[in-house]
Design a protein around this motif. Structure first.
Motif, PDB file in Angstrom:
ATOM      1  N   ALA A   1       0.743  49.509 -38.066  1.00  0.00           N
ATOM      2  CA  ALA A   1      -0.420  48.677 -37.752  1.00  0.00           C
ATOM      3  C   ALA A   1      -0.890  48.931 -36.330  1.00  0.00           C
ATOM      4  O   ALA A   1      -2.094  48.949 -36.050  1.00  0.00           O
ATOM      5  CB  ALA A   1      -0.070  47.203 -37.950  1.00  0.00           C
ATOM      6  N   GLY A   2       0.064  49.136 -35.405  1.00  0.00           N
ATOM      7  CA  GLY A   2      -0.306  49.420 -34.016  1.00  0.00           C
ATOM      8  C   GLY A   2      -1.062  50.718 -33.886  1.00  0.00           C
ATOM      9  O   GLY A   2      -2.054  50.807 -33.143  1.00  0.00           O
ATOM     10  N   ALA A   3      -0.594  51.754 -34.593  1.00  0.00           N
ATOM     11  CA  ALA A   3      -1.285  53.039 -34.544  1.00  0.00           C
ATOM     12  C   ALA A   3      -2.697  52.924 -35.095  1.00  0.00           C
ATOM     13  O   ALA A   3      -3.648  53.507 -34.560  1.00  0.00           O
ATOM     14  CB  ALA A   3      -0.487  54.089 -35.325  1.00  0.00           C
ATOM     15  N   ILE A   4      -2.845  52.153 -36.186  1.00  0.00           N
ATOM     16  CA  ILE A   4      -4.167  51.991 -36.804  1.00  0.00           C
ATOM     17  C   ILE A   4      -5.092  51.213 -35.876  1.00  0.00           C
ATOM     18  O   ILE A   4      -6.236  51.616 -35.632  1.00  0.00           O
ATOM     19  CB  ILE A   4      -4.032  51.292 -38.164  1.00  0.00           C
ATOM     20  CG1 ILE A   4      -3.221  52.150 -39.139  1.00  0.00           C
ATOM     21  CG2 ILE A   4      -5.423  51.000 -38.748  1.00  0.00           C
ATOM     22  CD1 ILE A   4      -2.795  51.417 -40.398  1.00  0.00           C
ATOM     23  N   ILE A   5      -4.617  50.076 -35.354  1.00  0.00           N
ATOM     24  CA  ILE A   5      -5.476  49.251 -34.508  1.00  0.00           C
ATOM     25  C   ILE A   5      -5.809  49.956 -33.204  1.00  0.00           C
ATOM     26  O   ILE A   5      -6.884  49.751 -32.623  1.00  0.00           O
ATOM     27  CB  ILE A   5      -4.833  47.863 -34.253  1.00  0.00           C
ATOM     28  CG1 ILE A   5      -5.888  46.836 -33.802  1.00  0.00           C
ATOM     29  CG2 ILE A   5      -3.718  47.938 -33.251  1.00  0.00           C
ATOM     30  CD1 ILE A   5      -6.840  46.403 -34.862  1.00  0.00           C
ATOM     31  N   ALA A   6      -4.917  50.831 -32.743  1.00  0.00           N
ATOM     32  CA  ALA A   6      -5.194  51.577 -31.515  1.00  0.00           C
ATOM     33  C   ALA A   6      -6.379  52.514 -31.686  1.00  0.00           C
ATOM     34  O   ALA A   6      -7.099  52.798 -30.713  1.00  0.00           O
ATOM     35  CB  ALA A   6      -3.959  52.364 -31.089  1.00  0.00           C
ATOM     36  N   THR A   7      -6.611  52.996 -32.915  1.00  0.00           N
ATOM     37  CA  THR A   7      -7.782  53.852 -33.132  1.00  0.00           C
ATOM     38  C   THR A   7      -9.073  53.060 -32.991  1.00  0.00           C
ATOM     39  O   THR A   7     -10.124  53.634 -32.692  1.00  0.00           O
ATOM     40  CB  THR A   7      -7.740  54.521 -34.523  1.00  0.00           C
ATOM     41  OG1 THR A   7      -7.837  53.510 -35.543  1.00  0.00           O
ATOM     42  CG2 THR A   7      -6.458  55.299 -34.718  1.00  0.00           C
ATOM     43  N   HIS A   8      -9.009  51.735 -33.221  1.00  0.00           N
ATOM     44  CA  HIS A   8     -10.190  50.881 -33.070  1.00  0.00           C
ATOM     45  C   HIS A   8     -10.370  50.434 -31.618  1.00  0.00           C
ATOM     46  O   HIS A   8     -11.494  50.377 -31.114  1.00  0.00           O
ATOM     47  CB  HIS A   8     -10.071  49.627 -33.935  1.00  0.00           C
ATOM     48  CG  HIS A   8      -9.855  49.892 -35.388  1.00  0.00           C
ATOM     49  ND1 HIS A   8      -9.560  48.891 -36.294  1.00  0.00           N
ATOM     50  CD2 HIS A   8      -9.899  51.036 -36.109  1.00  0.00           C
ATOM     51  CE1 HIS A   8      -9.426  49.411 -37.494  1.00  0.00           C
ATOM     52  NE2 HIS A   8      -9.614  50.713 -37.410  1.00  0.00           N
ATOM     53  N   LEU A   9      -9.270  50.097 -30.963  1.00  0.00           N
ATOM     54  CA  LEU A   9      -9.346  49.431 -29.668  1.00  0.00           C
ATOM     55  C   LEU A   9      -9.215  50.379 -28.472  1.00  0.00           C
ATOM     56  O   LEU A   9      -9.603  50.007 -27.365  1.00  0.00           O
ATOM     57  CB  LEU A   9      -8.252  48.357 -29.566  1.00  0.00           C
ATOM     58  CG  LEU A   9      -8.345  47.191 -30.555  1.00  0.00           C
ATOM     59  CD1 LEU A   9      -7.201  46.212 -30.315  1.00  0.00           C
ATOM     60  CD2 LEU A   9      -9.687  46.480 -30.437  1.00  0.00           C
ATOM     61  N   GLY A  10      -8.674  51.560 -28.663  1.00  0.00           N
ATOM     62  CA  GLY A  10      -8.481  52.461 -27.523  1.00  0.00           C
ATOM     63  C   GLY A  10      -7.579  51.832 -26.479  1.00  0.00           C
ATOM     64  O   GLY A  10      -6.500  51.312 -26.796  1.00  0.00           O
ATOM     65  N   ASP A  11      -8.023  51.849 -25.198  1.00  0.00           N
ATOM     66  CA  ASP A  11      -7.170  51.309 -24.140  1.00  0.00           C
ATOM     67  C   ASP A  11      -7.150  49.786 -24.116  1.00  0.00           C
ATOM     68  O   ASP A  11      -6.492  49.179 -23.272  1.00  0.00           O
ATOM     69  CB  ASP A  11      -7.562  51.858 -22.770  1.00  0.00           C
ATOM     70  CG  ASP A  11      -8.933  51.369 -22.303  1.00  0.00           C
ATOM     71  OD1 ASP A  11      -9.646  50.707 -23.089  1.00  0.00           O
ATOM     72  OD2 ASP A  11      -9.293  51.666 -21.149  1.00  0.00           O
ATOM     73  N   ARG A  12      -7.849  49.159 -25.056  1.00  0.00           N
ATOM     74  CA  ARG A  12      -7.746  47.703 -25.187  1.00  0.00           C
ATOM     75  C   ARG A  12      -6.502  47.294 -25.968  1.00  0.00           C
ATOM     76  O   ARG A  12      -6.205  46.110 -26.082  1.00  0.00           O
ATOM     77  CB  ARG A  12      -9.005  47.139 -25.845  1.00  0.00           C
ATOM     78  CG  ARG A  12     -10.264  47.271 -24.983  1.00  0.00           C
ATOM     79  CD  ARG A  12     -11.471  46.710 -25.702  1.00  0.00           C
ATOM     80  NE  ARG A  12     -11.785  47.496 -26.893  1.00  0.00           N
ATOM     81  CZ  ARG A  12     -12.476  47.047 -27.944  1.00  0.00           C
ATOM     82  NH1 ARG A  12     -12.905  45.795 -27.958  1.00  0.00           N
ATOM     83  NH2 ARG A  12     -12.721  47.827 -28.971  1.00  0.00           N
ATOM     84  N   TYR A  13      -5.764  48.293 -26.513  1.00  0.00           N
ATOM     85  CA  TYR A  13      -4.474  48.029 -27.149  1.00  0.00           C
ATOM     86  C   TYR A  13      -3.366  48.571 -26.258  1.00  0.00           C
ATOM     87  O   TYR A  13      -3.428  49.704 -25.778  1.00  0.00           O
ATOM     88  CB  TYR A  13      -4.380  48.703 -28.519  1.00  0.00           C
ATOM     89  CG  TYR A  13      -3.015  48.508 -29.174  1.00  0.00           C
ATOM     90  CD1 TYR A  13      -2.599  47.251 -29.571  1.00  0.00           C
ATOM     91  CD2 TYR A  13      -2.148  49.582 -29.359  1.00  0.00           C
ATOM     92  CE1 TYR A  13      -1.351  47.050 -30.149  1.00  0.00           C
ATOM     93  CE2 TYR A  13      -0.906  49.404 -29.935  1.00  0.00           C
ATOM     94  CZ  TYR A  13      -0.506  48.134 -30.332  1.00  0.00           C
ATOM     95  OH  TYR A  13       0.732  47.940 -30.897  1.00  0.00           O
ATOM     96  N   ALA A  14      -2.356  47.754 -26.028  1.00  0.00           N
ATOM     97  CA  ALA A  14      -1.188  48.163 -25.248  1.00  0.00           C
ATOM     98  C   ALA A  14       0.063  47.888 -26.063  1.00  0.00           C
ATOM     99  O   ALA A  14       0.116  46.903 -26.819  1.00  0.00           O
ATOM    100  CB  ALA A  14      -1.134  47.421 -23.918  1.00  0.00           C
ATOM    101  N   PHE A  15       1.068  48.732 -25.894  1.00  0.00           N
ATOM    102  CA  PHE A  15       2.317  48.587 -26.645  1.00  0.00           C
ATOM    103  C   PHE A  15       3.502  48.626 -25.699  1.00  0.00           C
ATOM    104  O   PHE A  15       3.674  49.578 -24.940  1.00  0.00           O
ATOM    105  CB  PHE A  15       2.436  49.691 -27.690  1.00  0.00           C
ATOM    106  CG  PHE A  15       3.781  49.743 -28.363  1.00  0.00           C
ATOM    107  CD1 PHE A  15       4.363  48.598 -28.888  1.00  0.00           C
ATOM    108  CD2 PHE A  15       4.463  50.948 -28.473  1.00  0.00           C
ATOM    109  CE1 PHE A  15       5.608  48.640 -29.514  1.00  0.00           C
ATOM    110  CE2 PHE A  15       5.702  51.011 -29.094  1.00  0.00           C
ATOM    111  CZ  PHE A  15       6.278  49.848 -29.615  1.00  0.00           C
ATOM    112  N   ALA A  16       4.299  47.558 -25.734  1.00  0.00           N
ATOM    113  CA  ALA A  16       5.556  47.485 -24.991  1.00  0.00           C
ATOM    114  C   ALA A  16       6.693  47.481 -26.005  1.00  0.00           C
ATOM    115  O   ALA A  16       6.783  46.570 -26.836  1.00  0.00           O
ATOM    116  CB  ALA A  16       5.604  46.223 -24.128  1.00  0.00           C
TER     117      ALA A  16
END
Length: 394
Positions: free
Chosen positions: A305-320
């Motif tokens: 889900a993180g990989a998918i949402i990152a394609t939508h949000l770009g640098d607005r998604y962060a993962f720790a």
């Protein structure tokens, strides 16, 4: 090298973690390496309090049933029912038994009590109504969607039509289906017709959104759309459960994370004017790189889900990503990422992956866990992580 690695780490605080993130972040994914260990949701609670009090966050989303979470959100936002009721009805996967989750809801309710509605914290689930043993039936989501739309529009399908097509709930929730696809009803003629109806209802919900929102409220429409996403996602998942191809299990993993990503996307849009969101789930559901899992003889791969949402949000998604060192007699070897980080002096540390990569003078070996419940970080993919949170011992 040890000194350089220490330079990449700081004692864990909310501020040391967010200092590594883009200021554009709207969705922060905090992963945990295993479920059922209180150290990780306790750390999450500490981080969330910091994010709320200092970074403007106003909501949290968990790897838990998105429909069940409505009961937990009703408690924290409006004090509906009791904390015991919210814990028993508001979580899936057994997460309602977690003391840290109980403390999270208690704190959120206390925070909200003296605040106006637009400032109150919200609690979300972003998983589907799914368990490892199977999936829920589509009846609750589909009939709730139908009821909302039918109250304001003329529909071609009655509630009785839906009930006839759905049949007994036991057909959908048969636990034998997870091992035997021939037991699934997901590709019967009735199920195929239900998928068309659910798709048409969601289209009507979107096409008439201005009218429906004005007649009800934005919150009512959002809940109807949640039921629409869940109904269509569950019917798709049940169709996948009926698949007899050898790729069946991997396809189900893909479908689950796609449902998670849809829910996260909807949550981000709903919360856009209020503040960023913290999402908490297993690392494998939030990472940017492709997820891998060996299940018996099956080697599974899927996009999280993180990989998918990152394609939508770009640098607005962060993962720790969170990981740990010793767990009783399970001590990581020194040539693994976890073994290397175990030499740090901090009981809990935040590590800058970029600085860590610069400090390394050798390739690290992936940790082989002592039990199947823990999935280690792949040291070759830490360049796709914004921060690593390391707990020295659990």
């Amino acid at each position: 090298m040890a000194a350089l690695i220490q330079d990449s780490a700081r004692p864990f605080t909310g501020g040391t973690l967010t200092a590594l993130l883009s200021p554009a972040t709207r969705l922060l994914g905090l992963g945990e390496p295993t479920h059922g260990v209180e150290a990780f949701p306790e750390l999450r609670n500490e981080l969330f309090r910091h994010l709320v009090e200092h970074e403007g966050y106003r909501s949290i989303a968990m790897e838990s049933d998105c429909l069940a979470a409505l009961a937990a959100d009703a408690y924290v936002t409006d004090g509906i029912a009791t904390l015991d009721d919210a814990m028993s009805r508001g979580f899936s996967h057994g997460f309602g038994a977690s003391p840290a989750n109980r403390e999270l809801l208690r704190w959120m309710r206390a925070y909200n009590e003296q605040r106006p509605p637009h400032e109150r914290l919200h609690f979300y689930g972003f998983d589907g109504p799914l368990e490892m043993t199977g999936a829920a039936g589509p009846r609750p989501a589909l009939t709730a969607l139908h009821g909302y739309v039918a109250a304001h529009l003329d529909l071609a399908w009655s509630r009785e039509t839906l009930d006839e097509l759905l049949g007994p709930d036991e057909r959908w929730t048969d636990p034998a289906t997870i091992m035997d696809p021939t037991r699934s009803v997901g590709r019967t003629p009735e199920a195929k017709e239900l998928r068309l109806i659910a798709d048409d209802l969601r289209a009507l919900l979107t096409a008439h959104a201005p009218h429906l929102t004005a007649e009800t409220s934005p919150d009512d429409w959002w809940r109807a759309d949640l039921h629409a996403r869940t109904a269509t996602g569950l019917l798709r998942y049940h169709a996948g459960m009926a698949d007899t191809a050898p790729t069946r299990v991997g396809a189900l993993m893909c479908l689950r994370d796609a449902m998670m990503a849809d829910n996260l996307d909807a949550i981000v849009r709903r919360e856009a004017r209020r503040g960023p969101i913290l999402a908490f789930a297993h690392n494998r559901h939030l990472q940017r790189d492709k997820s891998h899992l060996r299940l018996g003889d099956l080697a599974l791969e899927w996009w999280s889900a993180g990989a998918i949402i990152a394609t939508h949000l770009g640098d607005r998604y962060a993962f720790a990503a969170t990981t740990f060192g010793a767990r009783g007699s399970d001590v990581p070897p020194p040539d693994t990422l976890e073994g290397l980080l175990s030499a740090l002096p901090h009981a809990r540390a935040v590590i800058d992956p970029g600085h860590l990569a610069t400090a390394l003078d050798r390739r690290l070996t992936p940790r082989v866990p002592a039990d199947h419940t823990y999935l280690s970080l792949d040291p070759a993919t830490t360049d796709q992580v914004d921060a690593i949170v390391f707990v020295k011992e659990i």
